[in-house]
Each structure stands twice: as C-alpha cells, then as structure tokens.
Scaffold this motif. Structure first.
Motif, PDB file in Angstrom:
ATOM      1  N   ILE A  30      -0.308   1.279   1.960  1.00 57.47           N
ATOM      2  CA  ILE A  30      -1.430   1.891   1.948  1.00 57.47           C
ATOM      3  C   ILE A  30      -2.159   1.917   0.547  1.00 57.47           C
ATOM      4  O   ILE A  30      -3.174   1.575   0.174  1.00 57.47           O
ATOM      5  N   GLY A  31      -1.590   3.042  -0.241  1.00 58.56           N
ATOM      6  CA  GLY A  31      -2.012   3.476  -1.583  1.00 58.56           C
ATOM      7  C   GLY A  31      -2.244   2.260  -2.537  1.00 58.56           C
ATOM      8  O   GLY A  31      -3.383   2.177  -2.954  1.00 58.56           O
ATOM      9  N   PRO A  32      -1.240   1.659  -2.931  1.00 54.52           N
ATOM     10  CA  PRO A  32      -1.502   0.493  -3.940  1.00 54.52           C
ATOM     11  C   PRO A  32      -2.611  -0.367  -3.696  1.00 54.52           C
ATOM     12  O   PRO A  32      -3.293  -0.684  -4.644  1.00 54.52           O
ATOM     13  N   ILE A  33      -2.904  -0.744  -2.637  1.00 52.33           N
ATOM     14  CA  ILE A  33      -3.886  -1.854  -2.282  1.00 52.33           C
ATOM     15  C   ILE A  33      -5.159  -1.193  -2.553  1.00 52.33           C
ATOM     16  O   ILE A  33      -6.120  -1.620  -2.932  1.00 52.33           O
ATOM     17  N   ALA A  34      -5.277   0.194  -2.167  1.00 52.10           N
ATOM     18  CA  ALA A  34      -6.441   0.902  -2.223  1.00 52.10           C
ATOM     19  C   ALA A  34      -6.812   1.573  -3.569  1.00 52.10           C
ATOM     20  O   ALA A  34      -7.731   1.984  -4.016  1.00 52.10           O
ATOM     21  N   GLY A  35      -5.584   1.439  -4.545  1.00 50.49           N
ATOM     22  CA  GLY A  35      -5.695   1.735  -5.929  1.00 50.49           C
ATOM     23  C   GLY A  35      -5.155   3.081  -6.387  1.00 50.49           C
ATOM     24  O   GLY A  35      -5.482   3.636  -7.480  1.00 50.49           O
ATOM     25  N   TRP A  36      -4.276   3.775  -5.432  1.00 49.28           N
ATOM     26  CA  TRP A  36      -3.522   4.746  -5.792  1.00 49.28           C
ATOM     27  C   TRP A  36      -2.112   4.607  -5.516  1.00 49.28           C
ATOM     28  O   TRP A  36      -1.600   3.984  -4.479  1.00 49.28           O
ATOM     29  N   PRO A  37      -1.110   5.487  -6.126  1.00 49.40           N
ATOM     30  CA  PRO A  37       0.410   5.105  -5.950  1.00 49.40           C
ATOM     31  C   PRO A  37       0.683   5.856  -4.393  1.00 49.40           C
ATOM     32  O   PRO A  37       0.161   6.994  -4.050  1.00 49.40           O
ATOM     33  N   ALA A  38       1.739   5.369  -4.008  1.00 49.19           N
ATOM     34  CA  ALA A  38       2.247   5.748  -2.710  1.00 49.19           C
ATOM     35  C   ALA A  38       2.730   7.182  -3.125  1.00 49.19           C
ATOM     36  O   ALA A  38       3.445   7.588  -4.052  1.00 49.19           O
ATOM     37  N   HIS A  39       2.432   8.155  -2.303  1.00 48.98           N
ATOM     38  CA  HIS A  39       2.946   9.699  -2.141  1.00 48.98           C
ATOM     39  C   HIS A  39       4.497   9.332  -2.085  1.00 48.98           C
ATOM     40  O   HIS A  39       5.271   8.898  -1.584  1.00 48.98           O
TER      41      HIS A  39
END
Length: 180
Positions: A30-39
C-alpha cells in the motif's frame, strides 16, 4: 462532512480508527507505491490520524455495512497540495486496503469527491498523481475522467527519501460538467 455512496461512507477520521488504519497501512503493497512508508504500529497509525488525516477534506473510506475504515481519500487545496497549484485547484489523493482492490470502491469514492470538489468547493481543476509502477492508480484516475497532463522525471519523495517518476493527471470542472 460525510458522504454516502452505494457501498461506502466517506467521513472524517477518528482516533478509534487507528486499529483499522494499521490493519491496512502496515501492508508493504500500500504505502510505498503511494509514496509513504508502511505503518509499524497502531500508535503510528493513531498519530497519522491526529496529525495528518485531521485536516479538512480528508476522509476515511469506510464500508457502509459496518462503518469500518478500509482506506483514505482527500483533497489538498492550493498551498496544502504537493503540487504548485492555485487556491481554486485541488490535489486528490487516495488509497485502499489490498483486500478491497479490484472492486471499484476507490472509483466510487473518487467520483463522490470530484462532485463535491466542483459543486460544493467550486474548485476549477483537480490534479492527481501516481508514481511509476502504480498502474492501479492510473486506471482509477482514467475511469473517473482524469486526463494525463505531464510527467515529473525526478520527483523527490520526502516520506520515502527517494526520487521517482510521477505521472500527473488533471480534470477541469468544465470537462467534468460536460460529461454529467
């Protein structure tokens, strides 16, 4: 503000959504491809709700059947955007948990946000970006009427501390109105 669609409720985030947010935001898909690190923890997700998702026009994407948060959608207007845009323009950002991919839920949410942006907020243009390799996001944008605008070849991403290729698309109010 709250919106209801056929299958969703778009509503403000509340701190009690932290466990649901963590359930999906910890996924590396989810996050990395959207530009933020996974929680990495429920506490981190709670902090994101309190400090990032508490802005105006940022909504939990929740299932209508149980009001549980499964994703996020928001409009960043003018100077709040990651793009250099005017106060009559907004940047739309979104994501949804992997178990809900391919069900048309984010297009359903995005169409609602587009209508709100143009009819209620009276924005002139909406912008949306996706990083190279995120074809799912590109398909959502195209399905909702966004047209390719330009490519930023060496976009710095502060959240992941890297440089990426970002594809930018836009939707003008007049183009949207013509299709209604």
């Amino acid at each position: 503000m709250k919106f209801t669609t056929d299958r969703l409720i778009l509503r403000p985030w509340v701190v009690t959504d932290a466990e649901d947010l963590f359930r999906y935001a910890k996924d590396e898909n989810i996050g990395p491809i959207a530009g933020w690190p996974a929680h990495t923890s429920v506490e981190e997700s709670r902090s994101v709700i309190e400090n990032v998702f508490s802005k105006p026009e940022v909504y939990a994407v929740a299932l209508k059947e149980n009001n549980r948060a499964i994703g996020c959608i928001g409009i960043l207007i003018g100077a709040d955007s990651n793009f250099p845009i005017s106060d009559t323009e907004g940047e739309v950002a979104y994501w949804i948990g992997v178990p809900f991919w391919g069900q048309g839920l984010i297009p359903e949410a995005l169409q609602t946000i587009v209508k709100h942006s143009f009819e209620t907020l009276e924005l002139e243009t909406l912008w949306c970006g996706y990083f190279e390799g995120n074809e799912k996001s590109q398909k959502v944008q195209a399905k909702c009427g966004f047209q390719h605008s330009h490519i930023v070849d060496n976009q710095f991403n502060q959240f992941m501390n890297d440089h990426r290729v970002e594809y930018i698309s836009r939707l003008n109010r007049s183009d949207w109105q013509a299709k209604q």
